[in-house]
Design a protein around this motif. Structure first.
Motif, PDB file in Angstrom:
ATOM      1  N   ILE A 147      15.402  -1.133  -2.507  1.00 45.48           N
ATOM      2  CA  ILE A 147      14.628  -1.838  -3.473  1.00 45.48           C
ATOM      3  C   ILE A 147      13.075  -1.303  -3.267  1.00 45.48           C
ATOM      4  O   ILE A 147      12.239  -1.557  -2.192  1.00 45.48           O
ATOM      5  N   PRO A 148      12.800  -0.467  -4.018  1.00 44.38           N
ATOM      6  CA  PRO A 148      11.210   0.329  -3.685  1.00 44.38           C
ATOM      7  C   PRO A 148      10.265  -0.852  -4.067  1.00 44.38           C
ATOM      8  O   PRO A 148      10.174  -1.565  -5.345  1.00 44.38           O
ATOM      9  N   ALA A 149       9.503  -1.183  -3.190  1.00 45.68           N
ATOM     10  CA  ALA A 149       8.476  -2.320  -3.304  1.00 45.68           C
ATOM     11  C   ALA A 149       7.162  -2.103  -2.732  1.00 45.68           C
ATOM     12  O   ALA A 149       6.247  -2.680  -1.949  1.00 45.68           O
ATOM     13  N   ASP A 203       9.065   9.330  -4.399  1.00 47.22           N
ATOM     14  CA  ASP A 203       8.869   9.313  -2.917  1.00 47.22           C
ATOM     15  C   ASP A 203       9.541   8.397  -2.254  1.00 47.22           C
ATOM     16  O   ASP A 203       9.966   8.099  -1.070  1.00 47.22           O
ATOM     17  N   ALA A 204       9.182   7.011  -2.913  1.00 38.38           N
ATOM     18  CA  ALA A 204       9.824   5.738  -2.279  1.00 38.38           C
ATOM     19  C   ALA A 204      11.423   5.827  -2.037  1.00 38.38           C
ATOM     20  O   ALA A 204      11.946   5.509  -0.904  1.00 38.38           O
ATOM     21  N   VAL A 205      11.903   6.469  -3.232  1.00 38.21           N
ATOM     22  CA  VAL A 205      13.409   6.740  -3.147  1.00 38.21           C
ATOM     23  C   VAL A 205      13.898   7.634  -1.837  1.00 38.21           C
ATOM     24  O   VAL A 205      14.851   7.335  -1.295  1.00 38.21           O
ATOM     25  N   ARG A 257       8.777   1.504   5.857  1.00 39.41           N
ATOM     26  CA  ARG A 257       7.581   1.873   5.018  1.00 39.41           C
ATOM     27  C   ARG A 257       7.377   3.117   4.566  1.00 39.41           C
ATOM     28  O   ARG A 257       7.772   4.226   5.149  1.00 39.41           O
ATOM     29  N   GLN A 258       6.915   3.244   3.503  1.00 38.57           N
ATOM     30  CA  GLN A 258       6.661   4.431   2.738  1.00 38.57           C
ATOM     31  C   GLN A 258       5.151   4.785   2.959  1.00 38.57           C
ATOM     32  O   GLN A 258       4.128   3.632   3.138  1.00 38.57           O
ATOM     33  N   LYS A 259       4.864   5.858   3.849  1.00 39.04           N
ATOM     34  CA  LYS A 259       3.511   6.054   4.507  1.00 39.04           C
ATOM     35  C   LYS A 259       2.366   6.115   3.389  1.00 39.04           C
ATOM     36  O   LYS A 259       1.454   5.760   4.005  1.00 39.04           O
ATOM     37  N   GLU A 260       2.592   6.987   2.452  1.00 37.54           N
ATOM     38  CA  GLU A 260       1.621   7.055   1.429  1.00 37.54           C
ATOM     39  C   GLU A 260       2.285   6.622   0.026  1.00 37.54           C
ATOM     40  O   GLU A 260       3.187   7.037  -0.144  1.00 37.54           O
ATOM     41  N   GLN A 261       1.527   6.090  -0.767  1.00 39.64           N
ATOM     42  CA  GLN A 261       2.134   5.720  -2.164  1.00 39.64           C
ATOM     43  C   GLN A 261       2.185   7.036  -3.050  1.00 39.64           C
ATOM     44  O   GLN A 261       1.175   7.106  -3.879  1.00 39.64           O
ATOM     45  N   LYS A 262       3.243   7.860  -2.955  1.00 37.63           N
ATOM     46  CA  LYS A 262       3.066   9.119  -3.638  1.00 37.63           C
ATOM     47  C   LYS A 262       4.081   9.081  -4.738  1.00 37.63           C
ATOM     48  O   LYS A 262       4.638   9.939  -5.454  1.00 37.63           O
ATOM     49  N   PRO A 311       1.888  -7.846  -1.746  1.00 34.35           N
ATOM     50  CA  PRO A 311       2.793  -7.109  -2.524  1.00 34.35           C
ATOM     51  C   PRO A 311       2.987  -7.659  -3.933  1.00 34.35           C
ATOM     52  O   PRO A 311       2.948  -8.898  -4.011  1.00 34.35           O
ATOM     53  N   LYS A 312       2.755  -6.693  -5.084  1.00 34.48           N
ATOM     54  CA  LYS A 312       3.073  -7.190  -6.582  1.00 34.48           C
ATOM     55  C   LYS A 312       4.399  -7.959  -6.371  1.00 34.48           C
ATOM     56  O   LYS A 312       4.547  -8.996  -6.916  1.00 34.48           O
ATOM     57  N   GLU A 313       5.460  -7.439  -5.506  1.00 33.79           N
ATOM     58  CA  GLU A 313       6.467  -7.992  -5.709  1.00 33.79           C
ATOM     59  C   GLU A 313       6.714  -9.426  -5.240  1.00 33.79           C
ATOM     60  O   GLU A 313       7.832 -10.132  -5.179  1.00 33.79           O
ATOM     61  N   MET A 314       5.766 -10.027  -4.430  1.00 34.68           N
ATOM     62  CA  MET A 314       5.905 -11.233  -4.024  1.00 34.68           C
ATOM     63  C   MET A 314       5.015 -12.359  -4.957  1.00 34.68           C
ATOM     64  O   MET A 314       4.915 -13.403  -4.894  1.00 34.68           O
TER      65      MET A 314
HETATM   66  P1  UTP Z   1       4.787   1.101 -10.721  1.00 35.76           P
HETATM   67  O1  UTP Z   1       5.256   2.331 -11.479  1.00 35.76           O
HETATM   68  O2  UTP Z   1       4.744  -0.225 -11.406  1.00 35.76           O
HETATM   69  O3  UTP Z   1       3.489   1.409  -9.723  1.00 35.76           O
HETATM   70  O4  UTP Z   1       6.067   1.014  -9.733  1.00 35.76           O
HETATM   71  P2  UTP Z   1       2.727   0.282  -8.712  1.00 35.76           P
HETATM   72  O5  UTP Z   1       2.022   1.033  -8.033  1.00 35.76           O
HETATM   73  O6  UTP Z   1       3.621  -0.854  -8.139  1.00 35.76           O
HETATM   74  O7  UTP Z   1       1.746  -0.443  -9.840  1.00 35.76           O
HETATM   75  P3  UTP Z   1       0.437  -0.061 -10.357  1.00 35.76           P
HETATM   76  O8  UTP Z   1       0.804   1.221 -11.579  1.00 35.76           O
HETATM   77  O9  UTP Z   1      -0.462   0.673  -9.398  1.00 35.76           O
HETATM   78  O10 UTP Z   1      -0.250  -1.322 -11.267  1.00 35.76           O
HETATM   79  C1  UTP Z   1       7.524   0.735  -9.935  1.00 35.76           C
HETATM   80  C2  UTP Z   1       8.322   0.323  -8.798  1.00 35.76           C
HETATM   81  O11 UTP Z   1       8.151   1.450  -7.931  1.00 35.76           O
HETATM   82  C3  UTP Z   1       7.355   0.888  -6.500  1.00 35.76           C
HETATM   83  C4  UTP Z   1       6.770  -0.345  -6.952  1.00 35.76           C
HETATM   84  O12 UTP Z   1       6.620  -1.050  -5.869  1.00 35.76           O
HETATM   85  C5  UTP Z   1       7.526  -0.930  -8.041  1.00 35.76           C
HETATM   86  O13 UTP Z   1       8.555  -1.702  -7.539  1.00 35.76           O
HETATM   87  N1  UTP Z   1       6.761   2.073  -6.100  1.00 35.76           N
HETATM   88  C6  UTP Z   1       5.836   2.880  -6.834  1.00 35.76           C
HETATM   89  C7  UTP Z   1       6.832   2.450  -4.666  1.00 35.76           C
HETATM   90  O14 UTP Z   1       7.761   1.936  -3.859  1.00 35.76           O
HETATM   91  N2  UTP Z   1       6.091   3.377  -4.348  1.00 35.76           N
HETATM   92  C8  UTP Z   1       5.140   4.289  -4.806  1.00 35.76           C
HETATM   93  O15 UTP Z   1       4.530   5.087  -4.368  1.00 35.76           O
HETATM   94  C9  UTP Z   1       5.024   3.864  -6.225  1.00 35.76           C
END
Ligand code: UTP
Length: 289
Positions: free
Chosen positions: A5-7, A108-110, A99-104, A22-25
């Motif tokens: 579950i990427p979150a 990248d999360a997968v 942890r995903q180190k950088e939001q790439k 986190p948005k997921e919360m």
């Molecule tokens: P979104 O495309 O909705 O991106 O991610 P985001 O960063 O969560 O939200 P915004 O666009 O900045 O508002 C879809 C799913 O992929 C995960 C998110 O947590 C969500 O479940 N995700 C996205 C990651 O795990 N890592 C990333 O780098 C980006």
């Protein structure tokens, strides 16, 4: 069976609430969004779950962890219903965190889950995408996967002016009831370039090949490593299949989506539905709607 579950996304569209959580919360009624997703995985037979998180992860870990103090308190007070709810969350599945180190990007999360999933086929469920259904959506996909013996992704038809928000597919022949061969997949196409209105939803059954493509993948739309771009490689190899899953899908990506998601889920509960209807009638009568 294993699920990822990427979150770890930053959830910038929901700032400022996502600055420190986190948005997921985000709650959908009285449950955080990710609980619906973990329940779907668990009830769908995926009891080994890896959640990809970021530095704001603590609250998510706490939510699924055992809270002995609260258990003790509720036991003493004889609050059995509340206790049952608590135990249910704590015993949903074996949950691991990375942890995903950088939001790439989602790709990248997968990719972070490679060592965890190994050589088995596995499920990916996006932590901000909720599907409410009698048969868990991920189970519907898994059953299709067993038939076609190849990766399967969930689809939903979206209005024409929404295609720019999703991965969009072109469908070929129907190989099993409700399961289609995918002949093309593009990430967030312009309306005029979209091959159809069938959009990729946040559920996937994949296998280890995806990691090879993700590792060598280039950043795509939005400067992120897109999962969709790597999925396209399945089309020319073992095949990629799509299935419109049965269920109510709700999204929490933006404030408007989140508000609508709460209403959609509340309307499934007859008591809340009555309250909402009454409130809307009052607003109308007062000329505020
Ligand atoms: P979104 O495309 O909705 O991106 O991610 P985001 O960063 O969560 O939200 P915004 O666009 O900045 O508002 C879809 C799913 O992929 C995960 C998110 O947590 C969500 O479940 N995700 C996205 C990651 O795990 N890592 C990333 O780098 C980006």
């Amino acid at each position: 069976m294993k699920a990822v579950i990427p979150a770890a996304g930053l959830g910038t569209r929901l700032l400022p609430i996502t600055k420190s959580q986190p948005k997921e919360m985000m709650p959908i009624l009285n449950k955080p969004a990710i609980q619906y997703v973990v329940e779907e995985a668990s009830y769908g037979g995926f009891d080994q779950i890896l959640i990809i998180t970021n530095r704001n992860k603590k609250v998510m870990e706490d939510h699924f962890d055992r809270n002995l103090e609260l258990r003790e308190l509720l036991t003493k007070k004889g609050e059995e219903e509340a206790l049952k709810k608590l135990i249910k969350i704590e015993e949903l599945a074996d949950i691991y965190y990375l942890r995903q180190k950088e939001q790439k990007g989602l790709g990248d999360a997968v990719l972070c889950s490679e060592a965890y999933v190994g050589n088995e086929a596995f499920a990916v469920l996006l932590g901000d995408d909720i599907i409410i259904s009698d048969i868990p959506a991920v189970k519907q996909l898994w059953e299709a996967h067993l038939k076609v013996k190849a990766p399967v992704i969930a689809l939903e038809e979206v209005p024409e002016d929404h295609v720019e928000r999703y991965g969009i597919v072109e469908l070929g022949e129907e190989v099993e009831a409700g399961v289609f061969k995918i002949t093309k997949i593009v990430e967030k196409p312009k309306k005029e370039d979209a091959p159809s209105r069938m959009a990729v939803m946040g559920r996937y059954i994949l296998d280890h090949d995806i990691f090879t493509w993700l590792r060598s993948g280039k950043t795509g739309h939005g400067g992120e490593l897109q999962l969709t771009d790597s999925l396209a490689n399945y089309i020319d190899t073992k095949g990629l299949y799509g299935m419109p899953v049965k269920g109510l899908r709700v999204d929490i990506g933006s404030v408007g989506d989140w508000l609508k998601a709460n209403l959609q889920v509340a309307l499934l509960n007859p008591e809340l539905k009555e309250k909402i209807t009454r409130y809307l009638d009052e607003l109308k009568a007062e000329g505020r709607l």
